[in-house]
Design a protein around this motif. Structure first.
Motif, PDB file in Angstrom:
ATOM      1  N   PHE A  36      48.869  41.882  41.375  1.00 31.19           N
ATOM      2  CA  PHE A  36      47.754  40.995  41.074  1.00 31.19           C
ATOM      3  C   PHE A  36      46.558  41.271  41.982  1.00 31.19           C
ATOM      4  O   PHE A  36      45.401  41.145  41.560  1.00 31.19           O
ATOM      5  N   ILE A  37      46.826  41.666  43.202  1.00 28.08           N
ATOM      6  CA  ILE A  37      45.727  41.998  44.111  1.00 28.08           C
ATOM      7  C   ILE A  37      44.979  43.228  43.602  1.00 28.08           C
ATOM      8  O   ILE A  37      43.736  43.278  43.595  1.00 28.08           O
ATOM      9  N   VAL A  38      45.730  44.236  43.142  1.00 25.66           N
ATOM     10  CA  VAL A  38      45.105  45.457  42.614  1.00 25.66           C
ATOM     11  C   VAL A  38      44.295  45.140  41.360  1.00 25.66           C
ATOM     12  O   VAL A  38      43.159  45.603  41.183  1.00 25.66           O
ATOM     13  N   LEU A  39      44.880  44.356  40.447  1.00 28.22           N
ATOM     14  CA  LEU A  39      44.165  43.984  39.236  1.00 28.22           C
ATOM     15  C   LEU A  39      42.891  43.213  39.550  1.00 28.22           C
ATOM     16  O   LEU A  39      41.848  43.427  38.919  1.00 28.22           O
ATOM     17  N   ALA A  41      41.183  43.420  42.275  1.00 26.29           N
ATOM     18  CA  ALA A  41      40.229  44.306  42.941  1.00 26.29           C
ATOM     19  C   ALA A  41      39.477  45.182  41.936  1.00 26.29           C
ATOM     20  O   ALA A  41      38.266  45.359  42.017  1.00 26.29           O
ATOM     21  N   ILE A  42      40.207  45.738  40.938  1.00 24.97           N
ATOM     22  CA  ILE A  42      39.546  46.631  39.992  1.00 24.97           C
ATOM     23  C   ILE A  42      38.745  45.873  38.954  1.00 24.97           C
ATOM     24  O   ILE A  42      37.947  46.467  38.219  1.00 24.97           O
ATOM     25  N   SER A  43      38.956  44.566  38.827  1.00 23.85           N
ATOM     26  CA  SER A  43      38.185  43.784  37.860  1.00 23.85           C
ATOM     27  C   SER A  43      36.820  43.392  38.392  1.00 23.85           C
ATOM     28  O   SER A  43      35.962  42.941  37.637  1.00 23.85           O
ATOM     29  N   GLN A  44      36.590  43.575  39.652  1.00 25.36           N
ATOM     30  CA  GLN A  44      35.301  43.228  40.244  1.00 25.36           C
ATOM     31  C   GLN A  44      34.357  44.420  40.130  1.00 25.36           C
ATOM     32  O   GLN A  44      34.663  45.508  40.617  1.00 25.36           O
TER      33      GLN A  44
END
Length: 299
Positions: A36-39, A41-44
């Motif tokens: 969830f942290i990776v998702l 991060a890449i959604s920003q």
């Protein structure tokens, strides 16, 4: 004296760890949290960098001052503020051609009773060109027909106008060729000599097409293919070698019995299909030629 008794070793039962599942569960929670942290991060998206990238790509693909870029859109991420209207017609006519279909014709609409006369939908320029071409072919026909009448050869040539141009049908009976032979008769040579001045002076190309009926040929030709091709070649040679037709404007081909003019096995049908056609190939565009037969029907 008796030997001392060995004390039996007491084996304690192994203790069962009932909390082992907590380790696997904590590992799974850790992996999910990392995902969830990776998702997140890449959604920003850096808004300023995104806009700069969009503008640079748009400038590279096309000049945005003259036409809209394929990269033009909203100024940021999907915010729900941009609404695209549904342009699909409510009458179910999506995908139907509403332009001129290459003939200046609107697409047929069976639900529209107002469209009655097809000529009302024609592109005026296409219709005018078709009328001019039809008149041109009619003039060639009349010129040749009058020359034949003047030389007592009325009825020896059957004229028709189709989408290819003007067709002069030379019925290949005893008037033009002997049965199963390709040598031109005296009448055939006279007909070609009379018609050639009108044909030689044209700018259109001429196609000489030999045809045969379904009766098998015998003698010098193994099939009707060779007979029809030889008859067409003999007509071409006479027009070129005797009447002065330019060789680069004329061609010959044999169709055998594959293109009958009329159906039937009676003597009249067999004679009509045993023919050589001289075709004045129209140089008009295809959409113009398609209209010519209807404009000359009955003429």
């Amino acid at each position: 004296m008796s030997a001392p008794k060995r004390r039996r070793k007491h084996e304690e039962e192994e203790h069962v760890n009932h909390e082992r599942w907590l380790i696997s569960y904590s590992d799974m929670i850790t992996v999910l949290m990392a995902l969830f942290i990776v998702l997140f991060a890449i959604s920003q998206v850096d808004q300023e960098k995104y806009i700069a990238l969009r503008d640079s790509l748009a400038a590279g693909f096309m000049d945005t001052t003259t036409s809209p870029s394929v990269l033009d859109g909203t100024s940021g991420n999907l915010d729900g503020a941009t609404v695209h209207k549904d342009t699909t017609p409510a009458d179910g006519s999506a995908g139907m051609v509403s332009a001129d279909n290459g003939l200046g014709l609107q697409a047929a609409d069976p639900m529209n009773p107002q469209v009655k006369d097809p000529e009302q939908q024609l592109d005026p320029a296409v219709l005018a060109a078709a009328q001019a071409e039809a008149q041109h072919l009619q003039e060639i026909k009349e010129r040749i027909a009058q020359a034949l009448v003047a030389n007592g050869l009325d009825g020896t040539v059957r004229f028709r106008i189709d989408e290819r141009g003007l067709v002069l049908g030379l019925v290949a009976d005893d008037v033009f060729f002997a049965p199963a032979r390709a040598e031109l008769t005296d009448t055939a040579r006279l007909v070609l000599d009379v018609a050639s001045p009108a044909l030689v002076g044209l700018g259109e190309n001429i196609s000489v097409e030999g045809h045969a009926n379904v009766i098998p040929v015998s003698g010098r030709y193994p099939t009707n293919w060779e007979l029809s091709a030889d008859r067409a070649t003999q007509v071409l040679r006479h027009l070129v070698e005797v009447d002065g037709m330019p060789g680069h404007r004329i061609m010959s081909v044999g169709f055998g019995d594959t293109r009958p003019l009329v159906d039937g096995s009676d003597e009249a049908s067999l004679a009509a299909n045993r023919r050589v056609d001289l075709v004045v190939l129209s140089a008009a565009p295809e959409q113009v030629r398609a209209l010519v037969p209807s404009l000359t029907a009955g003429a």
